[in-house]
Design a protein around this motif. Structure first.
Motif, short mmCIF file in Angstrom:
data_model
loop_
_atom_site.label_atom_id
_atom_site.label_comp_id
_atom_site.label_asym_id
_atom_site.label_seq_id
_atom_site.Cartn_x
_atom_site.Cartn_y
_atom_site.Cartn_z
N UNK A 18 0.85 -1.34 0.07
CA UNK A 18 0.08 0.14 0.06
C UNK A 18 0.85 1.18 0.08
N UNK A 19 2.11 1.33 0.79
CA UNK A 19 2.83 2.37 0.80
C UNK A 19 3.42 2.70 -0.35
N UNK A 23 3.45 5.78 -3.24
CA UNK A 23 4.69 6.64 -3.63
C UNK A 23 5.37 6.81 -2.45
N UNK A 24 5.45 6.15 -1.39
CA UNK A 24 5.64 6.39 0.04
C UNK A 24 6.76 5.00 0.27
N UNK A 25 7.83 5.60 0.90
CA UNK A 25 8.87 4.51 1.04
C UNK A 25 8.63 4.03 2.55
N UNK A 26 8.57 2.51 2.79
CA UNK A 26 8.61 1.94 4.09
C UNK A 26 9.71 2.10 4.93
N UNK A 32 19.02 8.01 8.93
CA UNK A 32 19.94 8.78 8.32
C UNK A 32 19.30 8.89 6.84
N UNK A 33 20.40 8.99 5.82
CA UNK A 33 20.06 9.30 4.41
C UNK A 33 19.67 8.14 3.63
N UNK A 34 19.13 7.07 4.37
CA UNK A 34 18.67 5.64 3.47
C UNK A 34 17.08 5.87 3.44
N UNK A 35 16.83 5.67 2.18
CA UNK A 35 15.45 5.49 1.98
C UNK A 35 15.15 3.98 1.36
N UNK A 36 14.09 3.11 1.47
CA UNK A 36 14.01 2.02 0.80
C UNK A 36 12.82 1.33 1.27
N UNK A 37 12.85 -0.11 0.73
CA UNK A 37 11.96 -1.09 1.23
C UNK A 37 12.83 -2.20 1.76
N UNK A 38 12.22 -2.54 2.84
CA UNK A 38 12.85 -3.58 3.88
C UNK A 38 11.90 -4.58 4.38
N UNK A 39 12.22 -5.79 3.68
CA UNK A 39 11.24 -6.85 4.13
C UNK A 39 11.75 -7.99 4.80
N UNK A 84 17.68 1.79 -0.60
CA UNK A 84 17.71 0.45 0.17
C UNK A 84 16.84 -0.57 -0.26
N UNK A 85 17.22 -1.81 -0.49
CA UNK A 85 16.08 -2.83 -0.86
C UNK A 85 16.57 -3.98 -0.22
N UNK A 86 15.97 -4.36 0.84
CA UNK A 86 16.75 -5.61 1.58
C UNK A 86 15.47 -6.53 2.01
#
Length: 100
Positions: A18-19, A23-26, A32-39, A84-86
């Protein structure tokens, strides 16, 4: 019990989907300066993984479609921000791997 963990993992995956559609990052777990998707998922017992994968497959399908729509947002991050995609403890079967 594992049914509770599975319900939590489904809810988390749906929330991330949904996020991304918005268009939202989870980024609750980033700093800090990291944005992304962490599963992150529960580490299911080996004998349960096939059943769990079959239950999660429709949710992975929705996640993959949202991720494809979300890619432009990742590409528009400021220069000082790291994407970040992890995955953590995620065991994907062949069909789910093809989606992602």
């Amino acid at each position: 019990d594992e049914a509770d963990h599975l319900a939590g993992d489904v809810q988390d995956l749906q929330s991330m989907t949904i996020k991304m559609r918005r268009g939202e990052f989870s980024d609750e777990r980033t700093s800090g300066n990291e944005k992304g998707v962490l599963v992150g998922m529960y580490d299911y017992a080996p004998q349960d993984r096939d059943a769990v994968n079959n239950i999660l497959l429709p949710h992975w399908n929705e996640f993959a479609a949202a991720l494809q729509q979300f890619t432009p947002a990742i590409n528009m991050l400021p220069d000082d921000c790291e994407s970040v995609f992890m995955f953590g403890n995620v065991q994907l079967n062949h069909d789910a791997m093809l989606l992602i």
